[in-house]
Scaffold this motif. Structure first.
Motif, PDB file in Angstrom:
ATOM      1  N   ARG A 106       0.832  -1.206   0.000  1.00 42.50           N
ATOM      2  CA  ARG A 106       0.000   0.000   0.000  1.00 42.50           C
ATOM      3  C   ARG A 106       0.865   1.253   0.000  1.00 42.50           C
ATOM      4  NH1 ARG A 106      -4.480   1.846  -2.103  1.00 42.50           N
ATOM      5  NH2 ARG A 106      -5.478   3.482  -0.850  1.00 42.50           N
ATOM      6  N   LEU A 109       2.130   1.866  -3.499  1.00 37.20           N
ATOM      7  CA  LEU A 109       1.085   2.383  -4.382  1.00 37.20           C
ATOM      8  C   LEU A 109       0.788   3.847  -4.087  1.00 37.20           C
ATOM      9  CD1 LEU A 109      -0.968   1.790  -6.616  1.00 37.20           C
ATOM     10  CD2 LEU A 109      -2.576   1.055  -4.832  1.00 37.20           C
ATOM     11  N   LEU A 110       0.687   4.200  -2.808  1.00 39.92           N
ATOM     12  CA  LEU A 110       0.418   5.594  -2.445  1.00 39.92           C
ATOM     13  C   LEU A 110       1.537   6.513  -2.919  1.00 39.92           C
ATOM     14  CD1 LEU A 110      -0.961   5.260   1.200  1.00 39.92           C
ATOM     15  CD2 LEU A 110      -2.240   5.977  -0.824  1.00 39.92           C
ATOM     16  N   LYS A 112       3.424   6.174  -5.495  1.00 42.67           N
ATOM     17  CA  LYS A 112       3.309   6.366  -6.938  1.00 42.67           C
ATOM     18  C   LYS A 112       2.090   7.225  -7.295  1.00 42.67           C
ATOM     19  CE  LYS A 112       5.645   2.022  -8.115  1.00 42.67           C
ATOM     20  NZ  LYS A 112       5.493   0.669  -8.703  1.00 42.67           N
ATOM     21  N   GLN A 113       0.953   6.938  -6.682  1.00 45.34           N
ATOM     22  CA  GLN A 113      -0.270   7.673  -7.002  1.00 45.34           C
ATOM     23  C   GLN A 113      -0.174   9.139  -6.612  1.00 45.34           C
ATOM     24  OE1 GLN A 113      -3.355   5.401  -5.010  1.00 45.34           O
ATOM     25  NE2 GLN A 113      -3.812   4.217  -6.863  1.00 45.34           N
ATOM     26  N   LEU A 114       0.403   9.401  -5.443  1.00 43.26           N
ATOM     27  CA  LEU A 114       0.488  10.769  -4.932  1.00 43.26           C
ATOM     28  C   LEU A 114       1.789  11.462  -5.313  1.00 43.26           C
ATOM     29  CD1 LEU A 114      -0.930  10.121  -1.338  1.00 43.26           C
ATOM     30  CD2 LEU A 114      -2.167  10.972  -3.343  1.00 43.26           C
ATOM     31  N   GLN A 115       2.685  10.732  -5.999  1.00 41.39           N
ATOM     32  CA  GLN A 115       3.980  11.263  -6.420  1.00 41.39           C
ATOM     33  C   GLN A 115       4.730  11.864  -5.230  1.00 41.39           C
ATOM     34  OE1 GLN A 115       3.090  13.941  -9.709  1.00 41.39           O
ATOM     35  NE2 GLN A 115       2.780  12.251 -11.120  1.00 41.39           N
TER      36      GLN A 115
END
Length: 433
Positions: A106, A109-110, A112-115
Motif C-alpha cells: 500500500r 502504491l500511495l 506512486k499515485q500521490l507522487q
C-alpha cells in the motif's frame, strides 16, 4: 459519514487519508502541535515484512503484562514471554506477516499515485558477524521459505560489493539479502500525507486533547485545549500555523463535545484512560527506544561512505538506514524512561562506527528517544472496540512504520462496511476480554 480520528502520528494520518479518499468527512484531533510530533517523530522507519514477526516477538520479551502487577523489569520480561507463548499461534504470526506485506504494498502504491518525494531507501541486508550467528538464524530462514518471502544468502565479499562502505576491519561472515523492505523518514512522510488528506477535505485540530469518549449510534468525543507536549514540542511550536494549510481548525479555548458517525482511536500515549472508559483494560506498556540520525560526510575521494540502503546488525538488533544524505541508526527497547547519563546512544554510535567508520558528521547528529505502546502478545489492536461506534487502530509498538498503511486501509474498509478480505480476529479487542 463523519469520522473523528484521535492521534496524528503515522497511524492516524494514514487513516485520515484512507477515509477521506472514500468520501468521509474526517477530523483529526492531535494534542501536540503537528503531525508525527511524538512516537513517530524520528523512529527507525523500517518496513521489512520478513523481520516483523520475529522483531515483534523480540520486543515482546521486554514489555508488557498486567500493568498493575508492580513487577520488576525482569518480572515484566518473564510475564511477556508467558503471554507471547500463549498468544503467538501460527495464525497470529501469519496475520502479522500478511499485514506487514499489505502495508508495504500500500505504501508503494500511495507513493506512486500521490507522487511523494521523501527520504527513503529500498532493500535490506541482515548482517551475520560469524558462522554461529548464521546457524542461529536458520529457523528464521525456514520461516521465510514457508511464507514465500524472497531471500538470498550473500557471503562477506558479496555483501561488501552490495555495500562497499562496510568496514573491511569488522568481522563479517555474510548476510541475508531481502528485497521486500524499505525505510523512510516517517515525519517527512506524515507531512506529505497530511497535505494529501487535506486536499481531500480532511481537517486537523492541533493542540487539542481528547478527554472522553462516549459510545453509541452517534458516538461522542469530548475535547479541550492541550498543553504543548511531546519530545519535539519546542521545535514544533512555531511551525503549526505557518505550514498546516487551510484545512487546520483552530484549537478550542474551552472543553467541547461533538458527535460523529465513527471515532477511530489512533493516538498511542493517551490511550489507556480512553480505553478504560470503553470497558477495555488492555495490558499496555510503554516501551522506550532511541535513534541517531546524522548527515553523511561528502568526500569525492570516498564516494561510498555510509550505507546505500538498509542494514540490520543481527547481534545488536540495530538497524542502519540510508535516508537521503543521512543515516539513521535505530534500536533498543527499555521499560524505563532514559535517564541522564544513559549510555544507550553510545551503542548506536559504536555500531555505526563499527560498520562505517568516519562516515558521519558527528557534530550535527540528532539524538532522539521516544516511547510507544505495546501489548503482551506484541500484536496491534485493530478493528471494532466492542463499544458502539468506536474503532481501534493502535498498539503497533515499534512496527508503526511497517504496519500503518495496511492497517489504515483495512480500517477504512471496516468502517465503510466492506469486507477487508481476510480474517482480522488475531488483532481484535475480543482477545483482551
Amino acid at each position: 459519514m463523519e469520522v473523528a480520528i484521535v492521534g496524528a502520528g503515522l497511524t492516524g494520518v494514514h487513516a485520515a487519508l484512507e477515509l477521506a479518499a472514500q468520501g468521509h468527512a474526517v477530523v483529526v484531533f492531535e494534542r501536540s502541535g503537528s503531525v508525527a510530533a511524538e512516537s513517530s517523530f524520528a523512529q527507525g522507519g523500517l518496513c521489512a515484512p520478513a523481520l516483523s514477526p520475529v522483531w515483534g516477538a523480540l520486543c515482546g520479551t521486554q514489555a508488557l503484562a498486567l500493568q498493575s502487577s508492580g513487577l520488576s523489569e525482569a518480572g515484566w520480561r518473564w510475564a511477556a514471554r508467558q503471554a507471547r507463548g500463549k498468544g503467538w499461534t501460527e495464525a497470529r504470526q501469519t496475520a502479522l506477516l500478511t499485514l506487514a506485506r499489505q502495508s508495504l504494498a500500500r505504501s508503494t502504491l500511495l507513493r506512486k499515485q500521490l507522487q511523494l518525494e521523501h527520504e527513503r531507501s529500498e532493500g535490506l541486508l541482515l548482517l551475520m558477524r560469524d558462522e554461529a550467528q548464521a546457524r542461529k538464524a536458520q529457523p528464521l530462514v525456514e520461516r521465510w521459505q514457508g511464507a514465500g518471502l524472497a531471500h538470498q544468502w550473500l557471503d562477506a565479499e558479496a555483501c561488501r560489493r552490495l555495500e562497499p562502505g562496510l568496514s573491511p576491519d569488522t568481522p563479517l561472515h555474510g548476510g541475508w539479502q531481502l528485497n521486500e523492505a524499505e525505510a523512510c523518514n516517517g515525519r517527512e512522510l506524515c507531512l506529505l500525507l497530511k497535505q494529501a488528506a487535506q486536499r481531500l477535505g480532511a481537517h486537523f485540530m492541533f493542540h487539542t486533547e481528547v478527554r472522553a469518549l462516549q459510545a453509541g449510534r452517534r458516538p461522542a468525543l469530548t475535547h479541550g485545549p492541550a498543553a504543548q507536549t511531546g519530545i519535539a514540542a519546542a521545535a514544533l511550536r512555531q511551525e503549526v500555523l505557518a505550514a498546516s494549510g487551510p484545512s487546520t481548525l483552530p484549537s478550542p479555548r474551552e472543553v467541547q463535545t461533538h458527535s460523529f458517525d465513527a471515532i477511530v482511536l489512533c493516538g498511542a500515549q493517551p490511550a489507556d484512560p480512553l480505553l478504560a472508559q470503553l470497558g477495555l483494560k488492555p495490558a499496555l506498556r510503554q516501551v522506550w527506544g532511541r535513534t541517531l540520525t546524522a548527515p553523511l560526510r561528502q568526500l569525492e575521494a570516498f564516494p561510498d561512505l555510509g550505507p546505500r540502503a538498509n542494514l540490520v546488525d543481527d547481534r545488536h538488533q540495530l538497524s542502519l538506514s540510508r535516508l537521503g544524505q543521512r543515516v539513521r541508526v535505530s534500536g533498543g527497547a527499555s521499560l524505563q524512561a532514559p535517564s541522564r547519563g544513559d549510555k544507550g546512544f553510545e551503542q548506536l554510535h559504536e555500531v555505526l562506527h563499527d560498520w562505517f567508520p568516519g562516515a558521519i558528521q558527528p557534530q550535527q547528529a540528532q539524538h532522539w528517544q521516544g516511547s510507544r505502546l505495546m501489548l503482551a502478545d506484541s500484536l496491534p489492536l485493530l478493528g471494532a472496540s466492542g463499544a458502539e461506534g468506536i474503532w481501534l487502530n493502535l498498539a503497533q509498538g515499534g512496527q508503526g512504520a511497517a504496519l500503518a498503511a495496511g492497517a489504515a486501509q483495512l480500517m477504512a474498509a471496516l468502517i465503510g462496511g466492506r469486507d477487508p478480505g481476510w480474517d482480522l480476529s488475531p488483532f481484535s479487542a475480543e482477545r483482551l476480554r
